[in-house]
Design an enzyme around this catalytic site. Structure first.
Site, PDB file in Angstrom:
ATOM      1  N   ASP A 283      -2.018   5.897   0.097  1.00 46.48           N
ATOM      2  CA  ASP A 283      -1.719   5.147  -1.117  1.00 46.48           C
ATOM      3  C   ASP A 283      -0.238   4.776  -1.192  1.00 46.48           C
ATOM      4  O   ASP A 283       0.629   5.541  -0.777  1.00 46.48           O
ATOM      5  CB  ASP A 283      -2.102   6.007  -2.332  1.00 46.48           C
TER       6      ASP A 283
ATOM      7  N   GLU B 243      -2.264   1.229   2.360  1.00 44.29           N
ATOM      8  CA  GLU B 243      -2.175   0.291   1.240  1.00 44.29           C
ATOM      9  C   GLU B 243      -0.700  -0.106   1.153  1.00 44.29           C
ATOM     10  O   GLU B 243       0.112   0.613   0.583  1.00 44.29           O
ATOM     11  CB  GLU B 243      -2.630   0.935  -0.071  1.00 44.29           C
TER      12      GLU B 243
END
Length: 727
Positions: free
Chosen positions: A411, A464
């Site tokens: 993330d 990401e």
């Protein structure tokens, strides 16, 4: 007259007592437990704060220890042949068991060395509270890193959460405090009481805990992860050799807490229940992978799991670690891969967790310009500290190796790569060469990906990453970060911006459709419509679509089919497939009742059929990361807002045509050659999906005077994707 030797002994003896009584002893085992004594005997020393009397079992007999200090220090002289397993003591819970202070350390010199270097890749076996058999005795070994603490104590159910009773010992210069407690079992709740240099006593959950209490409670729990009988050995073996780049990858992104609730109320389903329901659903809908929003323990539901407090613990919201193991095992038995969202970039500031763990900035940077994230109000890991990077890398390996997870989606990588991410001009500190790149984070990511690929071949590492940072999916050897895949955030943003426009004015924004192909093969991309796009006032995918209701559903079918046809692997967040009108809400289940309405049932059937269509078409996935997989037919028809291209894989070629306006074209000509036969094999405008049913039953092939194929005459349905097989 007292000798100098006796005086020195008494001084050391009194110093030991002082440190034990005031809970500031670094080496309590040096005084407590079983020790050699005068004249060939041994002595057992015990510490029971404020106790007046203590009994112990010695060679099967109950004997009374002598109190030698009013605060609760006791001793018992025993024969010289006495060993740690010849006597037992009564714990505060009344249970009789062996003495924790009679055992050797469980965190050895090799552990200390590897941890200090940041390369103890099996750290999850040694740190935290772990069931263990030590010196032939069953119990729990505890180890916690707190190098700046004055002292550390274990507090738990068995000692009535009294921080005076069980001080821990520090292991050399490692900063690791250790204690083995015989007789403790699975389910024991515990924390660490840390005495800081500032004189505070703070209570901390175990950073390496395998299980935790259900929020809002925050104690760690002893768990048994060895008992589960895995049945996915064939899957794990095949994973090592799987060439995922040339295979279909259709990911269903799921938040376990809100995918479905029990009986339409707020009660969560268990991991085992979710395993059966999600597996059946994904097989029916044609998804190959499940990606879970973070399931590591976290205190706040509304963080969706992205503010992690227990990096090694599956959240207890859905059951125990063994239930999670069942979940993974069941998916694998049905040929579904599991990806976890993983958050190594930052952590919450909650007092019970990692923040200022030993009273100092331990896991984070001390300077808030480096160690605090102003957007998320979280702390940022100090990636340059060996013990911190080791904590995170071992955590990744724990999920991939021990818990059999197939991949991690890392993330917020952009926030890790740049020191100025989310900050104003004077709110960040340049790196050593004056730049804004976080060199320590970059090195950490390279180290992480290198070790994962070495130790867990076939596992996926997905970034990401929302910037144009070069080489995210390039190999570390070639200067890249070493990720396997990267979310294509640029394509997603361009596409959603384009689809939000009034359909009759989309021709002015044609560049948003074509720009993504300029860089489509610069990285290994996943095309995504993720959870981030359906929250915080952004609307659901269906609600983003312009036009009347029919046009909105047609646009949604067009959007999803457009993604399926584009180069790259695929990801769709839950709820889009049922045409949910409302934004995603983490506190309530998806609106499954919508499927009783024909329009929503139509979009559901559409997603199901195009997913299964995708799985059967190698041209849509076999060469996703090669220029050879894609060839423009016409990218310049701005006037009609139509684009067309050929996808290739093996010997197959698919012609994909997208009409982005609600206008019907009965006589649309494409200039295309090098084929002799064409067949429409998918149409998002089919009546069974809720469309108008405009099909090409017999597309006309246009030939020149020499009978060579030079083009096609097609019917273009409104707001539709048409896919043709060329041969």
């Amino acid at each position: 007259m007292m000798t100098m030797q006796q005086t020195e002994f008494d001084s050391q003896f009194n110093e030991h007592i002082y440190r034990i009584v005031h809970v500031v002893h670094h080496q309590p085992h040096a005084f407590l437990g079983l020790h050699s004594f005068f004249e060939g005997s041994k002595v057992i020393r015990l510490w029971r704060p404020n106790a007046q009397q203590i009994f112990l079992e010695l060679f099967g007999n109950i004997v009374e220890a002598r109190r030698i200090h009013e605060m609760g220090i006791f001793e018992c002289i025993v024969p010289s042949h006495t060993t740690a397993i010849d006597y037992k003591i009564f714990h505060q819970n009344g249970k009789l068991h062996f003495d924790p202070y009679a055992f050797l350390p469980t965190f050895g010199e090799v552990d200390q060395y590897l941890f200090g270097k940041g390369v103890h890749y099996e750290l999850y076996h040694q740190m935290g509270g772990r069931l263990a058999t030590h010196q032939g005795i069953q119990g729990v070994k505890f180890a916690v890193w707190a190098p700046n603490a004055k002292s550390v104590s274990l507090i738990a159910d068995f000692n009535h959460w009294d921080g005076k009773v069980n001080p821990m010992r520090i292991m050399g210069y490692s900063g690791v405090w250790e204690l083995f407690v015989p007789g403790l079992q699975e389910g024991e709740k515990y924390k660490f009481e840390i005495h800081t240099q500032q004189g505070e006593r703070i209570l901390k959950s175990d950073p390496y805990a395998l299980s935790s209490e259900l929020r809002p409670a925050t104690a760690s729990k002893i768990a048994n992860i060895e008992r589960f009988q895995w049945q996915d050995q064939a899957w794990m073996e095949q994973r090592k050799a799987k060439n995922w780049t040339s295979l279909p990858m259709n990911i269903y992104e799921v938040h376990l807490g809100s995918w479905k609730k029990k009986d339409s109320n707020s009660e969560f389903l268990n991991y085992r229940e979710l395993a059966h329901e999600l597996t059946a659903y994904c097989l029916d809908m044609g998804f190959t992978h499940i990606e879970l929003l973070p399931i590591q323990e976290h205190p706040l539901d509304e963080s969706w799991g992205y503010q992690v407090s227990g990096f090694y613990a599956p959240t207890s919201r859905f059951g125990h670690p063994e239930d999670f193991q069942y979940f993974v095992n069941y998916l694998h038995q049905h040929q579904i891969s599991l990806i976890l969202d993983w958050v190594p970039g930052h952590f919450p500031t909650d007092a019970f967790s990692l923040a200022r763990f030993d009273g100092s900035a331990l896991y984070e940077h001390a300077d808030p310009r480096q160690g605090y994230h102003p957007h998320w109000h979280t702390n940022i890991f100090n990636f340059g500290r060996h013990e911190v990077s080791n904590f995170l890398i071992a955590n990744a390996l724990y999920w991939l190796e021990i818990m059999h997870v197939d991949g991690l989606r890392v993330d917020a990588v952009a926030s890790m790569l740049y020191l100025d991410y989310g900050r104003e001009e004077n709110e960040w500190i340049p790196n050593d060469v004056g730049g804004k790149e976080n060199l320590q984070a970059i090195e950490f990511l390279k180290h992480l990906n290198s070790i994962v690929h070495s130790k867990c071949p076939g596992s996926l590492m997905i970034a990401e990453e929302s910037t144009s940072f070069t080489g995210v999916t390039h190999s570390v050897e070639k200067g890249g970060l070493g990720f396997d895949l990267k979310w294509n955030m640029g394509w997603m943003n361009d596409t959603l911006r384009y689809f939000s426009k009034d359909m009759l004015f989309r021709n002015y924004h044609h560049h948003d459709l074509t720009f993504g192909l300029v860089y489509a093969f610069s990285e290994k991309f996943i095309s995504v419509f993720s959870h981030d796009e359906v929250v915080h006032g952004k609307k659901s995918l269906l609600s983003k679509m312009p036009g009347d209701m029919w046009q909105q559903f047609a646009n949604l079918r067009l959007l999803i089919s457009y993604m399926i046809c584009q180069p790259g692997k695929k990801l769709l967040f839950m709820g889009a497939e049922i045409g949910q009108w409302n934004e995603w809400n983490c506190k309530s289940g998806l609106e499954w009742f919508l499927l009783q309405f024909p329009t929503h049932a139509g979009i559901h059937k559409f997603v199901q059929e195009i997913n299964h269509f995708y799985l059967k078409q190698p041209a849509l996935w076999q060469k996703d990361f090669s220029h050879e997989s894609f060839e423009w037919v016409d990218f310049a028809d701005m006037h009609n807002s139509v684009i067309s291209y050929v996808r290739k894989g093996g010997t197959e070629r698919l012609l994909c045509v997208h009409n982005f306006t609600p206008l019907y074209h009965s006589d649309y000509i494409l200039h295309l050659s090098q084929f002799e036969h064409i067949e429409e094999i998918f149409n998002s405008d089919a009546e069974k999906f809720g469309g108008s049913g405009k099909h090409n039953l017999n597309p006309e092939i246009i030939r020149n005077e020499a009978r060579s194929v030079i083009g096609l005459r097609l019917i273009l349905a409104p707001l539709a994707t048409l896919i043709f097989k060329l041969s």
